[in-house]
Enzyme design. Structure first.
Site, mmCIF file in Angstrom:
data_model
loop_
_atom_site.group_PDB
_atom_site.id
_atom_site.type_symbol
_atom_site.label_atom_id
_atom_site.label_comp_id
_atom_site.label_asym_id
_atom_site.label_seq_id
_atom_site.Cartn_x
_atom_site.Cartn_y
_atom_site.Cartn_z
ATOM 1 N N LYS A 29 -14.323 97.006 124.706
ATOM 2 C CA LYS A 29 -13.409 96.760 123.524
ATOM 3 C C LYS A 29 -13.135 98.605 122.933
ATOM 4 O O LYS A 29 -13.878 98.951 122.756
ATOM 5 C CB LYS A 29 -13.738 95.931 122.494
ATOM 6 C CG LYS A 29 -13.089 94.718 123.130
ATOM 7 C CD LYS A 29 -13.837 93.657 122.227
ATOM 8 C CE LYS A 29 -13.272 92.499 122.794
ATOM 9 N NZ LYS A 29 -13.568 91.285 121.841
ATOM 10 N N TYR A 69 -4.374 87.694 124.850
ATOM 11 C CA TYR A 69 -4.846 86.725 123.607
ATOM 12 C C TYR A 69 -3.992 85.831 123.072
ATOM 13 O O TYR A 69 -4.662 85.229 122.064
ATOM 14 C CB TYR A 69 -5.452 88.132 122.763
ATOM 15 C CG TYR A 69 -6.882 88.743 122.944
ATOM 16 C CD1 TYR A 69 -8.065 87.820 122.579
ATOM 17 C CD2 TYR A 69 -7.402 89.250 122.528
ATOM 18 C CE1 TYR A 69 -9.387 88.799 123.420
ATOM 19 C CE2 TYR A 69 -7.855 90.011 122.692
ATOM 20 C CZ TYR A 69 -9.468 89.871 123.033
ATOM 21 O OH TYR A 69 -10.679 90.281 123.206
ATOM 22 N N ASN A 132 -17.231 93.588 118.040
ATOM 23 C CA ASN A 132 -17.877 92.623 119.239
ATOM 24 C C ASN A 132 -17.996 93.670 120.434
ATOM 25 O O ASN A 132 -18.838 92.958 121.254
ATOM 26 C CB ASN A 132 -18.199 91.610 119.272
ATOM 27 C CG ASN A 132 -16.507 90.604 119.424
ATOM 28 O OD1 ASN A 132 -16.086 91.635 119.924
ATOM 29 N ND2 ASN A 132 -16.260 89.220 119.987
ATOM 30 N N HIS A 135 -15.644 92.153 126.139
ATOM 31 C CA HIS A 135 -14.897 91.059 126.378
ATOM 32 C C HIS A 135 -15.364 90.541 128.333
ATOM 33 O O HIS A 135 -15.625 91.764 128.724
ATOM 34 C CB HIS A 135 -13.325 90.979 126.093
ATOM 35 C CG HIS A 135 -12.549 90.033 126.811
ATOM 36 N ND1 HIS A 135 -12.175 89.433 126.372
ATOM 37 C CD2 HIS A 135 -12.121 89.786 128.547
ATOM 38 C CE1 HIS A 135 -11.945 88.311 127.155
ATOM 39 N NE2 HIS A 135 -11.694 88.428 128.585
ATOM 40 N N GLU A 146 -6.627 87.709 133.839
ATOM 41 C CA GLU A 146 -6.797 88.345 133.104
ATOM 42 C C GLU A 146 -6.591 89.887 133.901
ATOM 43 O O GLU A 146 -5.839 90.890 133.781
ATOM 44 C CB GLU A 146 -8.043 88.327 132.260
ATOM 45 C CG GLU A 146 -7.872 87.373 130.977
ATOM 46 C CD GLU A 146 -9.315 87.421 130.489
ATOM 47 O OE1 GLU A 146 -10.701 87.745 130.909
ATOM 48 O OE2 GLU A 146 -9.090 86.058 129.549
HETATM 49 P P1 ADP Z 1 -14.888 84.855 123.414
HETATM 50 O O1 ADP Z 1 -14.548 87.110 123.256
HETATM 51 O O2 ADP Z 1 -16.807 85.636 122.648
HETATM 52 O O3 ADP Z 1 -14.525 84.947 124.823
HETATM 53 P P2 ADP Z 1 -12.704 84.151 121.569
HETATM 54 O O4 ADP Z 1 -12.384 84.528 122.688
HETATM 55 O O5 ADP Z 1 -13.470 82.687 120.703
HETATM 56 O O6 ADP Z 1 -14.234 84.829 122.033
HETATM 57 O O7 ADP Z 1 -11.994 85.402 120.862
HETATM 58 C C1 ADP Z 1 -11.388 86.580 121.606
HETATM 59 C C2 ADP Z 1 -11.733 87.308 120.173
HETATM 60 O O8 ADP Z 1 -11.376 87.174 118.953
HETATM 61 C C3 ADP Z 1 -13.557 88.084 120.231
HETATM 62 O O9 ADP Z 1 -13.541 88.532 120.600
HETATM 63 C C4 ADP Z 1 -13.582 88.622 119.037
HETATM 64 O O10 ADP Z 1 -12.827 89.743 119.006
HETATM 65 C C5 ADP Z 1 -12.359 88.035 117.795
HETATM 66 N N1 ADP Z 1 -12.349 87.277 116.753
HETATM 67 C C6 ADP Z 1 -13.137 85.252 117.150
HETATM 68 N N2 ADP Z 1 -13.010 85.127 116.366
HETATM 69 C C7 ADP Z 1 -12.824 85.869 114.720
HETATM 70 C C8 ADP Z 1 -13.154 85.686 114.126
HETATM 71 N N3 ADP Z 1 -13.128 84.395 113.230
HETATM 72 N N4 ADP Z 1 -12.214 86.816 113.063
HETATM 73 C C9 ADP Z 1 -11.847 88.102 113.653
HETATM 74 N N5 ADP Z 1 -11.501 88.255 114.875
HETATM 75 C C10 ADP Z 1 -12.404 87.247 115.856
#
Ligand code: ADP
Length: 169
Positions: A29, A69, A132, A135, A146
Site C-alpha cells: 500500500k 474494496y 497497515n 494487502h 483481484e
Molecule cells: P484485510 O486487509 O486484513 O483483509 P479488511 O478486508 O477487513 O482487512 O479491510 C480492508 C482494509 O481496510 C484493511 O487492510 C485496512 O487498511 C482497512 N480497515 C479495516 N478496518 C478498518 C478500520 N476499522 N479503520 C480504518 N481502516 C480499516
C-alpha cells in the site's frame, strides 16, 4: 469455439504440471512504498518459495480502489480507505503456489498491526489499521478476482522457476 477450449485446456495443463495453481493478489500500500518497504515485502514472499507471476508500480485510479474494496462500501472507514489507497503509488503483485492465499495472509498478519504477531509484515512494520502496509486476498476466488482487476493478461508472465525442484518434491 474449439480454439478457445484448446487454450483453456493448455492453461490447465501448465498449471497442473507446476503442481500448484493457486494465486493471490498482494499489494504494498502507499505507506509501504513511501517507507521503503517494497524490497523487504517482496523478499519475504520470494524466500518463502512462492512464484512471482506479475509485478508493477503504479498510481491507482480511484474507481479501481472503489471496485477493489466494494465489499466494504457500507463501512464508516470506506471513504478514508479509498483515499489512502490512492494517496500514492502502490506495488501490485500476483503470487502463485500451493496454499498461497492462506500462507500470504499468515505472512502479512491480522488486519490491525498492533494485534499482528511479531514476525509478520504488519506485526513488524505497523501500528494502525488505517496504515497497515500491505494487502493480501482473503480467498482463492478473491485472489483470481483481484488479479484480474489489477493486472491485464499481458502483464502476467508464465515462467518456469528453475529452483522449483529444490522447493518441492
Ligand atoms: P484485510 O486487509 O486484513 O483483509 P479488511 O478486508 O477487513 O482487512 O479491510 C480492508 C482494509 O481496510 C484493511 O487492510 C485496512 O487498511 C482497512 N480497515 C479495516 N478496518 C478498518 C478500520 N476499522 N479503520 C480504518 N481502516 C480499516
Amino acid at each position: 469455439k474449439d480454439g478457445k477450449r484448446g487454450r483453456s485446456m493448455r492453461v490447465a495443463v501448465i498449471r497442473d504440471s507446476s503442481g500448484g495453481s493457486e494465486r493471490t493478489y498482494v499489494m504494498v500500500k502507499p505507506d509501504g512504498v513511501q517507507r521503503g518497504l517494497v524490497g523487504e515485502i517482496i523478499s519475504r514472499f520470494e524466500r518463502k518459495g512462492f512464484v512471482l507471476k506479475g509485478l508493477k508500480l503504479w498510481q491507482t485510479p480511484e474507481e479501481l480502489a472503489q471496485n477493489h474494496y466494494f465489499e466494504l462500501k457500507e463501512k464508516p472507514f470506506y471513504p478514508k480507505l479509498v483515499k489512502y489507497i490512492i494517496s500514492g503509488p502502490v506495488v501490485c503483485m500476483a503470487w502463485e503456489g500451493p496454499g498461497v492465499v492462506a500462507s500470504a495472509r499468515k505472512l502479512i498478519g491480522v488486519t490491525n498491526p498492533l494485534q499482528a504477531e511479531p514476525g509478520t509484515i504488519r506485526g513488524d512494520f505497523g501500528i494502525e489499521v488505517g496504515r497497515n502496509v500491505v494487502h493480501g486476498s482473503d480467498s482463492p476466488e478473491n485472489g483470481e478476482r483481484e488479479i484480474a482487476l489489477w493486472f491485464k493478461d499481458s502483464e502476467l508472465v508464465e515462467w518456469e522457476q528453475c529452483i522449483t525442484p529444490w522447493l518441492r518434491e
